[in-house]
Enzyme design. Structure first.
Site, PDB file in Angstrom:
ATOM      1  N   LYS A   1       0.867  -1.185   0.000  1.00  0.00           N
ATOM      2  CA  LYS A   1       0.000   0.000   0.000  1.00  0.00           C
ATOM      3  C   LYS A   1       0.892   1.221   0.000  1.00  0.00           C
ATOM      4  O   LYS A   1       2.047   1.161   0.439  1.00  0.00           O
ATOM      5  CB  LYS A   1      -0.883   0.011   1.258  1.00  0.00           C
ATOM      6  CG  LYS A   1      -2.163   0.767   1.073  1.00  0.00           C
ATOM      7  CD  LYS A   1      -3.195  -0.094   0.374  1.00  0.00           C
ATOM      8  CE  LYS A   1      -4.487   0.640   0.127  1.00  0.00           C
ATOM      9  NZ  LYS A   1      -5.557  -0.310  -0.263  1.00  0.00           N
TER      10      LYS A   1
HETATM   11  P1  NAD Z   1     -12.882   7.649  -2.714  1.00  0.00           P
HETATM   12  O1  NAD Z   1     -11.872   8.659  -2.400  1.00  0.00           O
HETATM   13  O2  NAD Z   1     -13.298   7.440  -4.127  1.00  0.00           O
HETATM   14  O3  NAD Z   1     -14.211   7.932  -1.846  1.00  0.00           O
HETATM   15  C1  NAD Z   1     -14.204   8.035  -0.466  1.00  0.00           C
HETATM   16  C2  NAD Z   1     -15.560   8.597  -0.040  1.00  0.00           C
HETATM   17  O4  NAD Z   1     -15.674   8.558   1.362  1.00  0.00           O
HETATM   18  C3  NAD Z   1     -15.767  10.053  -0.465  1.00  0.00           C
HETATM   19  O5  NAD Z   1     -17.112  10.191  -0.893  1.00  0.00           O
HETATM   20  C4  NAD Z   1     -15.527  10.824   0.835  1.00  0.00           C
HETATM   21  O6  NAD Z   1     -16.177  12.081   0.859  1.00  0.00           O
HETATM   22  C5  NAD Z   1     -16.128   9.845   1.814  1.00  0.00           C
HETATM   23  N1  NAD Z   1     -15.714  10.005   3.195  1.00  0.00           N
HETATM   24  C6  NAD Z   1     -14.482  10.234   3.709  1.00  0.00           C
HETATM   25  N2  NAD Z   1     -14.541  10.320   5.045  1.00  0.00           N
HETATM   26  C7  NAD Z   1     -15.840  10.132   5.374  1.00  0.00           C
HETATM   27  C8  NAD Z   1     -16.561  10.093   6.596  1.00  0.00           C
HETATM   28  N3  NAD Z   1     -15.948  10.262   7.763  1.00  0.00           N
HETATM   29  N4  NAD Z   1     -17.902   9.885   6.550  1.00  0.00           N
HETATM   30  C9  NAD Z   1     -18.536   9.710   5.377  1.00  0.00           C
HETATM   31  N5  NAD Z   1     -17.914   9.719   4.211  1.00  0.00           N
HETATM   32  C10 NAD Z   1     -16.601   9.928   4.215  1.00  0.00           C
HETATM   33  O7  NAD Z   1     -12.346   6.276  -2.068  1.00  0.00           O
HETATM   34  P2  NAD Z   1     -12.742   4.791  -2.473  1.00  0.00           P
HETATM   35  O8  NAD Z   1     -11.788   4.348  -3.505  1.00  0.00           O
HETATM   36  O9  NAD Z   1     -14.208   4.697  -2.692  1.00  0.00           O
HETATM   37  O10 NAD Z   1     -12.337   4.034  -1.131  1.00  0.00           O
HETATM   38  C11 NAD Z   1     -13.221   3.934  -0.018  1.00  0.00           C
HETATM   39  C12 NAD Z   1     -12.791   2.784   0.863  1.00  0.00           C
HETATM   40  O11 NAD Z   1     -12.793   1.576   0.097  1.00  0.00           O
HETATM   41  C13 NAD Z   1     -11.374   2.890   1.446  1.00  0.00           C
HETATM   42  O12 NAD Z   1     -11.348   2.244   2.699  1.00  0.00           O
HETATM   43  C14 NAD Z   1     -10.540   2.076   0.475  1.00  0.00           C
HETATM   44  O13 NAD Z   1      -9.350   1.591   1.048  1.00  0.00           O
HETATM   45  C15 NAD Z   1     -11.525   0.955   0.176  1.00  0.00           C
HETATM   46  N6  NAD Z   1     -11.247   0.230  -1.078  1.00  0.00           N
HETATM   47  C16 NAD Z   1     -11.195   0.881  -2.271  1.00  0.00           C
HETATM   48  C17 NAD Z   1     -10.953   0.161  -3.434  1.00  0.00           C
HETATM   49  C18 NAD Z   1     -10.947   0.802  -4.788  1.00  0.00           C
HETATM   50  O14 NAD Z   1     -10.864   0.066  -5.783  1.00  0.00           O
HETATM   51  N7  NAD Z   1     -11.036   2.096  -4.915  1.00  0.00           N
HETATM   52  C19 NAD Z   1     -10.745  -1.225  -3.353  1.00  0.00           C
HETATM   53  C20 NAD Z   1     -10.823  -1.864  -2.126  1.00  0.00           C
HETATM   54  C21 NAD Z   1     -11.085  -1.117  -0.987  1.00  0.00           C
END
Ligand code: NAD
Length: 419
Positions: A109
Site C-alpha cells: 500500500k
Molecule cells: P474515494 O476517495 O473514491 O471515496 C471516499 C468517499 O468517502 C468520499 O465520498 C468521501 O467524501 C467519503 N468520506 C471520507 N470520510 C468520510 C466520513 N468520515 N464519513 C462519510 N464519508 C466519508 O475512495 P474509495 O476508492 O471509494 O475508497 C473507499 C474505501 O474503500 C477505502 O477504505 C478504500 O481503502 C476501500 N477500497 C477501495 C478500493 C478501490 O478500488 N477504490 C478497493 C478496495 C477497498
C-alpha cells in the site's frame, strides 16, 4: 518533519487480528514473527511546486508487506491522515486479500499525507509525478503494481504510468492498474470494487434467506466504492435509504433516487445541499434502521461505542478496516452477519489482477468477460469463507483471514526459509 511511527491504531488492529488467526492456525512462530512486519517500508519527501510559486514538501509512503505469492499489489491513498502505521496495516490486509482470492500477488500500500480536495490539478499532477520518481526503483510490473485507493483515481494512475514509462523510455502499462482504458486499463475496473461488494451481498442474502428487493441499504462514503455499490444495489431493487460523504449524510426512508444523487454529486462534487432527503450526521447514519449497511469510507468507523446501536442485518465492509475488534464481538452477539473487508471489497484487486494479466499479454477482454470472471471468483471465495466459518466455528472475518494467512504461510514453507 513528519513523525516516523510504525504503530497506529490501524496497524495495532491489523496485527491483533493476525495474532488471533495465527493462534487458531497454530502457525509456526518463526513465520508468525515474520508476517507481523512488512518486508520493506519507504518514506519519501515529495517536494511539489504550489500554484502560488512556493514549494511544499509532502510526505509519501510505500509499504510492501509480503511478496511470497507474487509481485506486491496495493492502492495509493491521498488523505490528510495517511501515516506509516495506517499504510502498513493496509499493506498487510492486501496480503491476506490477494491470498484469499487465490491471486498470484502479494500485499502493499502507499499514500501521501495531503488533502487532494485542496490541491489544483496542476499541483496534484506535480506531486504525483514526484512521488512516482521517488519510488520508481521499487515499483514495476514484476515488482510492485500500485492502484487507486481513497483520494486517487484513473487520472492519478495515468500520471504514474506516464512518469514510469518516461523513465524507462517505452510504454509500461503494467506498472499500475486502475488506469484509463485508453492507455491499457481494463473494462470494468472502475466499477469492480462496488460490484464485488454487491456480488458478495447476493450470496449472503441467499444464505440468510433474505429477499434483496425488500431490503433497505445505508452506505457511508460516496466515492468509487460507495457510489457504485449504491447504483448496483438500486439496480437489484434494494431501497437505498441513506448515503454520505465527507460533507454530510442524506436520508430518505422512502428511498433515494440514486441516479439523482449521482448527478448531484457529479455536478457539485459533494452531497451537501441535495434536497430530496433529510440531512443526517455521520454517526447517526450508521445507526439508521436498515437490512444492509455498507461502510465505504475510512477505517475504524464501527467501534465498541456504536456497534451496539447498529440496526442492520448484514454489514458488508466496502472500506478496509472499518470495524474494530471490540465491535466485532458486539456484532457477533447481536447476530449481525459481517462480510469482512478482505472478501467484500476484493473485487477491486481481482479486476486489477485481470488488468495486469491483460497488459502483460497485450490482449484485452470485454466487460462481460471481466464481470463474469469476477463474479465466479467472489462467489467461490464467499462460500469457501462461509464453510470455514461454520466448520471452525469462527466468525466470517477470522475464517477469511485463516484462509488468506494459511496460503501465505504454506508458500513460505515451500520456499524453504522457515521450515
Ligand atoms: P474515494 O476517495 O473514491 O471515496 C471516499 C468517499 O468517502 C468520499 O465520498 C468521501 O467524501 C467519503 N468520506 C471520507 N470520510 C468520510 C466520513 N468520515 N464519513 C462519510 N464519508 C466519508 O475512495 P474509495 O476508492 O471509494 O475508497 C473507499 C474505501 O474503500 C477505502 O477504505 C478504500 O481503502 C476501500 N477500497 C477501495 C478500493 C478501490 O478500488 N477504490 C478497493 C478496495 C477497498
Amino acid at each position: 518533519m513528519a513523525t516516523v511511527e510504525w504503530r497506529s491504531p490501524a496497524s495495532e488492529m491489523a496485527v491483533k487480528q493476525f495474532e488471533i488467526v495465527a493462534e487458531r492456525l497454530n502457525l509456526d512462530k518463526n513465520i508468525a514473527g515474520r508476517l507481523k512486519r512488512p518486508d520493506r517500508a519507504l518514506i519519501v519527501s515529495v517536494p511539489t511546486r504550489i500554484d502560488d510559486g512556493s514549494v511544499h514538501v509532502f510526505t509519501g509512503y510505500r509499504v510492501q508487506h509480503n511478496d511470497i505469492l507474487g509481485p506486491f499489489k496495493g492502492g495509493i491513498r491521498y488523505h490528510p491522515d495517511v501515516n506509516l502505521g495506517e499504510v502498513s496495516a493496509l499493506a498487510m490486509w492486501m496480503t491476506w486479500k490477494c491470498s484469499l482470492a487465490g491471486l498470484p500477488l502479494g500485499g502493499a500500500k502507499g499514500g501521501i499525507a495531503c488533502d487532494p480536495a485542496k490541491l489544483s490539478r496542476n499541483e496534484l499532477q506535480g506531486m504525483t509525478r514526484r512521488y512516482t520518481a521517488e519510488i520508481l526503483n521499487f515499483i514495476g510490473p514484476d515488482v510492485d503494481v500500485p492502484a487507486p485507493d481513497m483520494g486517487t483515481n484513473e487520472q492519478v494512475m495515468a500520471w504514474i504510468m506516464d512518469t514510469y514509462s518516461q523513465h524507462k523510455g517505452y510504454a509500461v502499462p503494467g506498472v499500475v492498474t486502475g488506469k484509463p482504458v485508453a492507455i491499457g486499463g481494463t473494462q470494468g475496473r472502475k466499477e469492480a470494487t462496488g460490484r464485488g461488494v454487491v456480488y458478495t451481498l447476493i450470496e449472503a442474502a441467499k444464505y440468510l434467506r433474505m429477499d434483496l428487493s425488500r431490503c433497505r441499504a445505508v452506505i457511508q462514503g460516496f466515492g468509487n466504492v460507495g457510489l457504485v455499490t449504491a447504483r448496483e444495489l438500486a439496480g437489484l431493487g434494494v431501497k437505498v435509504v441513506a448515503v454520505s460523504d465527507r460533507s454530510c449524510g442524506i436520508w430518505n426512508d422512502k428511498g433515494l433516487k440514486v441516479d439523482d444523487v449521482v448527478s448531484y454529486k457529479d455536478k457539485n462534487r459533494r452531497l451537501e445541499g441535495f434536497s430530496e432527503g433529510e440531512k443526517v450526521s455521520g454517526s447517526k447514519l450508521l445507526e439508521l434502521p436498515c437490512e444492509i449497511l455498507v461502510p465505504a469510507a475510512g477505517e475504524m468507523q464501527i467501534t465498541g461505542k456504536n456497534a451496539g446501536k447498529l440496526q442492520c442485518r448484514i454489514l458488508a465492509e466496502g472500506a478496509n478496516g472499518p470495524t474494530t475488534l471490540e465491535a466485532d464481538e458486539i456484532l457477533k452477539e447481536k447476530g449481525i452477519f459481517v462480510i469482512p473487508d478482505v472478501l467484500a471489497n476484493a473485487g477491486g484487486v481481482i479486476v486489477s489482477y485481470f488488468e495486469w494479466v491483460q497488459d502483460l499479454q497485450n490482449f484485452f477482454w470485454t466487460e462481460e468477460e471481466v464481470n463474469k470472471k469476477l463474479k465466479e471468483i467472489l462467489t467461490r471465495t464467499f462460500h469457501e469463507v462461509l464453510e470455514t466459518s461454520r466448520k471452525q466455528q469462527v466468525n466470517m472475518r477470522v475464517a477469511a483471514l485463516m484462509i488468506g494467512v494459511d496460503r501465505v504461510a504454506r508458500a513460505m514453507l515451500w520456499r524453504g526459509l522457515y521450515a
